[in-house]
Design a protein around this motif. Structure first.
Motif, PDB file in Angstrom:
ATOM      1  N   ILE A 243       0.788  -1.179  -0.012  1.00 44.05           N
ATOM      2  CA  ILE A 243      -0.060  -0.082   0.134  1.00 44.05           C
ATOM      3  C   ILE A 243       0.855   1.259  -0.048  1.00 44.05           C
ATOM      4  N   TYR A 244       0.425   2.164  -0.807  1.00 41.85           N
ATOM      5  CA  TYR A 244       0.992   3.685  -0.635  1.00 41.85           C
ATOM      6  C   TYR A 244      -0.183   4.527  -0.971  1.00 41.85           C
ATOM      7  N   GLY A 245      -0.245   4.959   0.318  1.00 42.29           N
ATOM      8  CA  GLY A 245      -1.844   5.750   0.380  1.00 42.29           C
ATOM      9  C   GLY A 245      -1.822   6.822   1.452  1.00 42.29           C
ATOM     10  N   ILE A 246      -3.021   7.371   1.527  1.00 41.11           N
ATOM     11  CA  ILE A 246      -3.638   8.538   2.454  1.00 41.11           C
ATOM     12  C   ILE A 246      -4.671   8.203   3.064  1.00 41.11           C
ATOM     13  N   ILE A 247      -4.542   8.246   4.513  1.00 45.09           N
ATOM     14  CA  ILE A 247      -5.452   7.977   5.343  1.00 45.09           C
ATOM     15  C   ILE A 247      -6.401   9.155   5.953  1.00 45.09           C
ATOM     16  N   GLY A 266       5.573   0.503  14.442  1.00 45.90           N
ATOM     17  CA  GLY A 266       6.591   0.046  13.377  1.00 45.90           C
ATOM     18  C   GLY A 266       6.341   0.514  11.932  1.00 45.90           C
ATOM     19  N   TYR A 267       5.358   1.105  11.742  1.00 42.80           N
ATOM     20  CA  TYR A 267       4.844   1.483  10.234  1.00 42.80           C
ATOM     21  C   TYR A 267       5.534   2.747   9.996  1.00 42.80           C
ATOM     22  N   ASP A 268       5.893   3.261   8.632  1.00 45.33           N
ATOM     23  CA  ASP A 268       6.416   4.042   7.979  1.00 45.33           C
ATOM     24  C   ASP A 268       5.312   4.907   7.576  1.00 45.33           C
ATOM     25  N   ILE A 269       5.058   5.944   8.467  1.00 52.61           N
ATOM     26  CA  ILE A 269       3.874   6.715   8.450  1.00 52.61           C
ATOM     27  C   ILE A 269       4.289   8.230   9.133  1.00 52.61           C
ATOM     28  N   ASP A 270       3.259   9.245   8.615  1.00 55.11           N
ATOM     29  CA  ASP A 270       3.692  10.689   9.227  1.00 55.11           C
ATOM     30  C   ASP A 270       2.303  11.534   9.063  1.00 55.11           C
ATOM     31  N   ALA A 271       1.894  12.257   9.864  1.00 55.02           N
ATOM     32  CA  ALA A 271       0.696  13.267   9.813  1.00 55.02           C
ATOM     33  C   ALA A 271       0.897  14.408   9.242  1.00 55.02           C
ATOM     34  N   LYS A 283       8.690  19.080   4.854  1.00 58.52           N
ATOM     35  CA  LYS A 283       9.514  17.916   4.894  1.00 58.52           C
ATOM     36  C   LYS A 283       8.755  16.503   4.908  1.00 58.52           C
ATOM     37  N   VAL A 284       7.335  16.719   5.472  1.00 57.83           N
ATOM     38  CA  VAL A 284       6.733  15.582   5.353  1.00 57.83           C
ATOM     39  C   VAL A 284       6.207  15.440   4.110  1.00 57.83           C
ATOM     40  N   MET A 285       5.696  16.108   3.291  1.00 54.68           N
ATOM     41  CA  MET A 285       5.467  15.979   1.897  1.00 54.68           C
ATOM     42  C   MET A 285       6.553  15.362   1.166  1.00 54.68           C
ATOM     43  N   ALA A 286       7.551  16.033   1.346  1.00 53.40           N
ATOM     44  CA  ALA A 286       8.852  15.449   0.340  1.00 53.40           C
ATOM     45  C   ALA A 286       9.305  13.984   0.725  1.00 53.40           C
ATOM     46  N   LEU A 295       2.661   5.791   4.251  1.00 50.15           N
ATOM     47  CA  LEU A 295       1.611   6.101   4.442  1.00 50.15           C
ATOM     48  C   LEU A 295       1.335   7.553   4.960  1.00 50.15           C
ATOM     49  N   LEU A 296       0.399   8.467   4.519  1.00 50.39           N
ATOM     50  CA  LEU A 296       0.359   9.753   5.223  1.00 50.39           C
ATOM     51  C   LEU A 296      -1.193   9.893   5.791  1.00 50.39           C
ATOM     52  N   ILE A 297      -1.339  10.321   7.141  1.00 46.50           N
ATOM     53  CA  ILE A 297      -2.523  10.684   7.647  1.00 46.50           C
ATOM     54  C   ILE A 297      -2.724  12.101   7.685  1.00 46.50           C
TER      55      ILE A 297
END
Length: 551
Positions: A243-247, A266-271, A283-286, A295-297
């Protein structure tokens, strides 16, 4: 087959399109470009996000403007900084190398001085967010008398964000425009009003059905109890290992809390939410664009204008309050002809809203079973095997290590080696899902009466505190400039605000309760143009009645 050449574009533009790999126009480009190239017709284009709208209006603009005249001739207005940057970058990319068109992006959250300097050097096209553009107009740093073409992109998003008054102010400043082009994913009544008031018999083109969603998107929902929403989210993520997505969440509190929990696990994720500075947001968007994040929340406000290619899934942790927002959420995937999946986590009490969305977008959603623990482990296992089999071993000097490996594993059977590899990769999943509960709601299950949602940080949409302030339009404010003023004074982010109701002498501001005191402390008693500012709780006296005038 329709080609860009058959649409009437000049040779220089065709060369640029060939260089960047554009071969066949999309439906909105095919229908819009011949009309817009005339330069004199007002236009309404209805098409979903990701259908090529920027090229649909950008290519005609690049052909119509006078390259010898270094003053703003075209104005593109859009709702967010991200979209502003994306459009300006696309226009620069489409622009012929020999007849370079100069584009300026003007938006809030960065130095206005640098943007003024860029405008003074001379530009052909200005891409702007409404608030910053009005600021530049009021500073007399930009003049719109030579603007011939005005484009409103993501018009429904701008109206949802409360920019109606600002857009009308800007349109009144473009008195010499030849045509106005409006692009939108949906057609709410407010768009119709703008069209009637400022456009002359516009040509209207709809690609697909109005309010319908992208046919490349598979719409699914998972039905579960309130208390199992977070665990359902984890199951969905684990069941889709690539998965490569937005929550999407409704509140920034939810976004931050869920992110922290998933990071701990342990997930590669940021808000992405309103408390981030612009530097943090960038920085998050880059990291997300580079796929350092899987994943991006994000909240709806924070995610506006995001355009990232290759997103496989959109997950609605909660359905949006405004059903039309679903179109914008789901439109983040299934772009540029690719397929995508839009998933909604729904409780029994939310089924009625799901049905409303189905009617709005004219699409039936598929109910899916929440995967069992065994289903997740099986999916992860075969995903790992595929990665193992497709691993590229051609570039490394692995042969040098083979003798040592053979010696190490000499007494071990192939089956045991494979079991140990699997144990290293799947031990966490196997232990976590060993006794996993069934999260699906069965037909015989009913939710207890009076059950309240326990989602992290949830508050009702109407749970704002209302502030009164004795500033209004008579003080020279428009909604965008007033919003910028109170945010600059208080140091707060606009995500804490709800509706702003401006009158001639006074204004009323909806604000999250935890931020209200900080705003009152920052503004109450200060001076604005020689007048003392009075700000207080509107519902505890001082500003209770909307008809009350300030002193």
């Amino acid at each position: 087959m329709t080609t860009f050449e058959s649409l009437g574009l000049e040779a220089d533009l065709l060369q640029s399109l060939e260089t960047i790999g554009f071969v066949t126009p999309t439906p909105i480009q095919e229908k819009a470009i011949p009309v817009l190239l005339q330069g004199t017709k007002d236009f309404v284009g209805l098409a979903q996000t990701g259908t090529g709208k920027t090229a649909a209006f950008g290519l005609p603009l690049l052909q119509l403007i006078n390259k010898e005249q270094r003053s703003p001739q075209a104005l593109v207005i859009c709702p967010t900084r991200e979209l502003c940057l994306q459009i300006s970058a696309d226009l620069e990319r489409f622009s012929p190398a020999k007849k370079k068109v100069h584009v300026a992006a003007v938006y809030g959250g960065t130095s206005i001085t640098q943007q003024i300097q860029q405008l003074r050097k001379g530009v052909h096209i200005v891409v702007a967010t409404p608030g910053r553009l009005i600021d530049l107009i009021e500073r007399k740093a930009i003049h719109l008398e030579n603007i011939h073409y005005v484009v409103l992109d993501e018009a429904d998003e701008m109206l949802n964000m409360g920019f109606k008054d600002d857009i009308e102010f800007i349109l009144k400043e473009t008195i010499n425009r030849h045509s106005m082009w409006l692009f939108s994913a949906t057609m709410p009544p407010e768009i119709r009003q703008v069209s009637k008031r400022y456009m002359d018999k516009p040509v209207e083109i709809a690609v697909g059905k109005v309010n319908s969603t992208n046919v490349n998107i598979d719409h699914q929902y998972f039905l579960t109890q309130h208390v199992n929403r977070y665990e359902t989210l984890k199951r969905i993520i684990d069941f889709n290992p690539g998965i490569y997505g937005i929550i999407f969440t409704r509140t920034k509190a939810d976004a931050q809390h869920i992110t922290e929990q998933l990071i701990r696990e342990g997930y590669d994720i940021d808000a992405l939410h309103g408390d981030l500075t612009q530097a943090q947001r960038d920085k998050v968007m880059a990291r997300f664009r580079e796929k350092s994040l899987q994943l991006l929340i994000a909240t709806d406000v924070a995610a506006r204008g995001i355009d990232v290619q290759g997103i496989t899934h959109v997950i609605n942790y909660e359905l949006p309050e405004d059903t039309e927002v679903y179109t914008h959420r789901s439109g983040r995937t299934g772009r540029a002809g690719r397929s995508g999946v839009s998933i909604s986590i729904v409780t029994p009490k939310e089924l009625y809203r799901l049905r409303q969305i189905e009617k709005l977008v004219n699409t039936r959603f598929s109910r899916m079973d929440i995967p069992s623990g065994k289903d997740v482990c099986r999916k992860q296992f075969f995903y790992f095997i595929e990665r193992l089999l497709s691993a590229d071993i051609s570039s490394g000097e692995y042969e040098a290590y083979l003798p040592a490996l053979r010696e190490k594993f000499a007494d071990m059977e192939k089956e045991e080696i494979l079991q140990r590899v699997a144990a290293l990769e799947f031990d966490r999943f196997l232990r976590y899902y060993e006794n996993a509960a069934d999260l699906n709601i069965r037909a015989q299950e009913r939710e207890p009466r009076g059950t309240r949602e326990k989602t992290i940080g949830r508050r009702s949409a109407g749970n704002y505190q209302r502030l009164f302030v004795n500033l209004g339009t008579k003080d020279g404010f428009y909604k965008a400039s007033f919003l910028q003023f109170i945010l600059d004074m208080s140091g707060l982010d606009k995500s804490v605000l709800g509706r702003i109701d401006m009158k001639e002498m006074n204004s009323w501001i909806e604000i999250e309760p935890q931020a209200a005191k900080k705003m009152i402390r920052a503004l109450d008693g200060k001076n604005y143009r020689g007048r003392k500012i009075r700000m207080n709780d509107a519902d505890s006296g001082g500003g209770r009645g909307k008809g009350r005038r300030s002193a």
